[in-house]
Enzyme design. Structure first.
Site, mmCIF file in Angstrom:
data_model
loop_
_atom_site.group_PDB
_atom_site.id
_atom_site.type_symbol
_atom_site.label_atom_id
_atom_site.label_comp_id
_atom_site.label_asym_id
_atom_site.label_seq_id
_atom_site.Cartn_x
_atom_site.Cartn_y
_atom_site.Cartn_z
ATOM 1 N N LEU A 185 -4.490 5.452 0.314
ATOM 2 C CA LEU A 185 -4.363 6.874 0.653
ATOM 3 C C LEU A 185 -3.022 7.380 0.117
ATOM 4 O O LEU A 185 -2.102 7.700 0.858
ATOM 5 C CB LEU A 185 -4.468 7.047 2.164
ATOM 6 C CG LEU A 185 -4.791 8.429 2.712
ATOM 7 C CD1 LEU A 185 -6.006 9.034 2.015
ATOM 8 C CD2 LEU A 185 -5.052 8.357 4.192
ATOM 9 N N HIS A 186 -2.917 7.395 -1.211
ATOM 10 C CA HIS A 186 -1.691 7.803 -1.876
ATOM 11 C C HIS A 186 -1.972 8.994 -2.781
ATOM 12 O O HIS A 186 -3.095 9.203 -3.215
ATOM 13 C CB HIS A 186 -1.116 6.644 -2.695
ATOM 14 C CG HIS A 186 -0.742 5.474 -1.848
ATOM 15 N ND1 HIS A 186 0.407 5.433 -1.101
ATOM 16 C CD2 HIS A 186 -1.391 4.322 -1.580
ATOM 17 C CE1 HIS A 186 0.453 4.293 -0.427
ATOM 18 N NE2 HIS A 186 -0.633 3.599 -0.705
ATOM 19 N N ALA A 187 -0.957 9.746 -3.090
ATOM 20 C CA ALA A 187 -0.953 10.888 -4.006
ATOM 21 C C ALA A 187 -2.260 11.675 -4.057
ATOM 22 O O ALA A 187 -2.519 12.485 -3.185
ATOM 23 C CB ALA A 187 -0.507 10.452 -5.383
#
Length: 87
Positions: free
Chosen positions: A14-16
């Protein structure tokens, strides 16, 4: 208030970009929405909050919603996660 555990399957977690899609989806609901990992709970409508959790592939998080459309909020967010963040 309802909650649901979900596992992040996306290869980058759950990044960028996935976090942005997640937040945009959460903002579309009237309910208050939080995401919880371990003992930390953050506003699911806050990019900095979501990114600060450092959610990686394979981690399980708890989605929490409270409000008039809480069921729809969790259903929609879970569907987004299960679709590998395909919008």
């Amino acid at each position: 208030m309802i909650s649901r555990e979900v596992t992040i399957k996306n290869s980058i977690g759950l990044h960028a970009r996935p976090a942005t899609f997640f937040i945009q989806k959460a903002i579309g609901y009237k309910s208050s929405v939080w995401i919880e990992k371990d003992d930390r709970r953050v506003n699911a409508k806050s990019l900095l909050g979501v990114l600060s959790l450092g959610v990686a592939q394979g981690m399980t998080v708890t989605l929490i919603a409270e409000g008039s459309d809480e069921v729809e909020a969790l259903d929609g967010l879970q569907a987004l996660i299960n679709s590998d963040f395909q919008v």
